[in-house]
Design a protein around this motif. Sequence first.
Motif, PDB file in Angstrom:
ATOM      1  N   ILE A 145     -20.073 -14.505  -1.382  1.00 38.92           N
ATOM      2  CA  ILE A 145     -19.147 -14.403  -0.197  1.00 38.92           C
ATOM      3  C   ILE A 145     -19.916 -15.351   0.571  1.00 38.92           C
ATOM      4  CG2 ILE A 145     -18.571 -13.023   1.922  1.00 38.92           C
ATOM      5  CD1 ILE A 145     -18.636 -10.586   0.012  1.00 38.92           C
ATOM      6  N   VAL A 146     -18.881 -16.306   1.135  1.00 40.81           N
ATOM      7  CA  VAL A 146     -19.279 -17.473   2.384  1.00 40.81           C
ATOM      8  C   VAL A 146     -18.448 -17.060   3.551  1.00 40.81           C
ATOM      9  CG1 VAL A 146     -19.424 -19.664   2.781  1.00 40.81           C
ATOM     10  CG2 VAL A 146     -19.643 -19.071   0.527  1.00 40.81           C
ATOM     11  N   ASP A 147     -19.464 -16.377   4.442  1.00 42.78           N
ATOM     12  CA  ASP A 147     -18.768 -15.720   5.608  1.00 42.78           C
ATOM     13  C   ASP A 147     -19.256 -16.540   6.960  1.00 42.78           C
ATOM     14  OD1 ASP A 147     -17.528 -14.371   7.571  1.00 42.78           O
ATOM     15  OD2 ASP A 147     -18.690 -12.396   6.921  1.00 42.78           O
ATOM     16  N   PRO A 148     -18.458 -17.625   7.413  1.00 44.46           N
ATOM     17  CA  PRO A 148     -18.701 -18.282   8.543  1.00 44.46           C
ATOM     18  C   PRO A 148     -18.794 -17.447   9.734  1.00 44.46           C
ATOM     19  CG  PRO A 148     -16.847 -18.965   7.551  1.00 44.46           C
ATOM     20  CD  PRO A 148     -17.208 -18.014   6.899  1.00 44.46           C
ATOM     21  N   LEU A 149     -19.954 -17.092  10.373  1.00 43.84           N
ATOM     22  CA  LEU A 149     -19.990 -16.403  11.436  1.00 43.84           C
ATOM     23  C   LEU A 149     -20.276 -17.099  12.745  1.00 43.84           C
ATOM     24  CD1 LEU A 149     -21.854 -13.278   9.947  1.00 43.84           C
ATOM     25  CD2 LEU A 149     -19.270 -13.311  10.549  1.00 43.84           C
ATOM     26  N   VAL A 165     -24.336 -16.209   3.238  1.00 44.72           N
ATOM     27  CA  VAL A 165     -23.792 -16.398   2.141  1.00 44.72           C
ATOM     28  C   VAL A 165     -24.551 -15.386   1.152  1.00 44.72           C
ATOM     29  CG1 VAL A 165     -24.096 -18.208   0.125  1.00 44.72           C
ATOM     30  CG2 VAL A 165     -23.789 -18.919   2.513  1.00 44.72           C
ATOM     31  N   SER A 166     -23.705 -14.413   0.474  1.00 39.91           N
ATOM     32  CA  SER A 166     -24.295 -13.458  -0.201  1.00 39.91           C
ATOM     33  C   SER A 166     -23.864 -13.680  -1.729  1.00 39.91           C
ATOM     34  CB  SER A 166     -23.564 -12.169   0.364  1.00 39.91           C
ATOM     35  OG  SER A 166     -24.083 -12.181   1.690  1.00 39.91           O
ATOM     36  N   VAL A 167     -24.625 -13.212  -2.573  1.00 37.02           N
ATOM     37  CA  VAL A 167     -24.292 -13.231  -4.111  1.00 37.02           C
ATOM     38  C   VAL A 167     -24.273 -11.706  -4.383  1.00 37.02           C
ATOM     39  CG1 VAL A 167     -24.936 -13.704  -6.466  1.00 37.02           C
ATOM     40  CG2 VAL A 167     -25.419 -15.296  -4.572  1.00 37.02           C
ATOM     41  N   LEU A 168     -23.302 -11.094  -4.832  1.00 37.69           N
ATOM     42  CA  LEU A 168     -23.185  -9.702  -4.627  1.00 37.69           C
ATOM     43  C   LEU A 168     -23.450  -9.217  -6.144  1.00 37.69           C
ATOM     44  CD1 LEU A 168     -19.527  -9.165  -3.006  1.00 37.69           C
ATOM     45  CD2 LEU A 168     -21.835  -9.280  -1.828  1.00 37.69           C
ATOM     46  N   ASP A 169     -24.338  -8.017  -6.172  1.00 34.52           N
ATOM     47  CA  ASP A 169     -24.477  -7.497  -7.444  1.00 34.52           C
ATOM     48  C   ASP A 169     -23.369  -6.599  -7.892  1.00 34.52           C
ATOM     49  OD1 ASP A 169     -26.195  -6.452  -9.470  1.00 34.52           O
ATOM     50  OD2 ASP A 169     -27.217  -5.034  -8.277  1.00 34.52           O
ATOM     51  N   LEU A 170     -22.265  -7.296  -8.469  1.00 35.76           N
ATOM     52  CA  LEU A 170     -21.320  -6.608  -8.954  1.00 35.76           C
ATOM     53  C   LEU A 170     -21.047  -6.922 -10.389  1.00 35.76           C
ATOM     54  CD1 LEU A 170     -18.737  -6.830  -5.802  1.00 35.76           C
ATOM     55  CD2 LEU A 170     -19.919  -4.696  -6.507  1.00 35.76           C
ATOM     56  N   PRO A 171     -20.218  -6.080 -11.119  1.00 30.60           N
ATOM     57  CA  PRO A 171     -19.985  -6.711 -12.525  1.00 30.60           C
ATOM     58  C   PRO A 171     -18.924  -7.882 -12.310  1.00 30.60           C
ATOM     59  CG  PRO A 171     -20.113  -4.467 -12.397  1.00 30.60           C
ATOM     60  CD  PRO A 171     -20.306  -4.905 -11.100  1.00 30.60           C
ATOM     61  N   ALA A 172     -19.097  -8.872 -13.319  1.00 28.53           N
ATOM     62  CA  ALA A 172     -18.196 -10.073 -13.049  1.00 28.53           C
ATOM     63  C   ALA A 172     -16.562  -9.846 -13.019  1.00 28.53           C
ATOM     64  CB  ALA A 172     -18.376 -11.044 -13.992  1.00 28.53           C
ATOM     65  N   ALA A 173     -16.354  -8.548 -13.652  1.00 24.74           N
ATOM     66  CA  ALA A 173     -14.940  -8.171 -14.059  1.00 24.74           C
ATOM     67  C   ALA A 173     -14.424  -7.348 -12.756  1.00 24.74           C
ATOM     68  CB  ALA A 173     -14.745  -7.276 -15.131  1.00 24.74           C
ATOM     69  N   PHE A 174     -15.273  -7.050 -11.622  1.00 22.63           N
ATOM     70  CA  PHE A 174     -14.701  -6.364 -10.415  1.00 22.63           C
ATOM     71  C   PHE A 174     -13.743  -7.372  -9.753  1.00 22.63           C
ATOM     72  CE2 PHE A 174     -17.924  -2.859  -9.251  1.00 22.63           C
ATOM     73  CZ  PHE A 174     -17.854  -2.289 -10.394  1.00 22.63           C
TER      74      PHE A 174
END
Length: 138
Positions: free
Chosen positions: A54-58, A64-73
């Motif tokens: 996620i790239v969230d320009p506030l 910038v966050s790399v999520l700990d989710l399965p790739a298939a989500f």
Amino acid sequence: MPQPCRAGACQAGAGAPRVWVVFRGEAELWWLRLLKPGFRHCFALLHDGRHWVIVDPLSPFTDVSVLDLPAAFDLPGWYHGIGMAVAPAPVRRGLTRPAPWAPFTCVEAVKRLLGLHAPGVLTPWQLYRRLTRPAAAS
């Protein structure tokens, strides 16, 4: 909770877009309330086939966050399911001309990420309209 992608729609190389733009209506800054409801902020979801980013320009910083989710989500589907507008976005690379000058906003940050040189697109609503019009798919 995000759901698995259907028929490989989120897999790299499956013909699906690898970037989505999410639009939301919350307005922490008072002047954002002047923008169209539901389209007061935007951020990008990137998927490389294995990771969601996620790239969230506030206003004070870009998160910038790399999520700990399965790739298939189906992360775009999850955001859509909680009431946010989500648009797939083509990514342009290999550009040689600089992007037109513009104030640094969430829209401008997302446009730069996409390689979208559209000086008339200034608000999240305008970006959504640009990404969802039929010509944007080509």
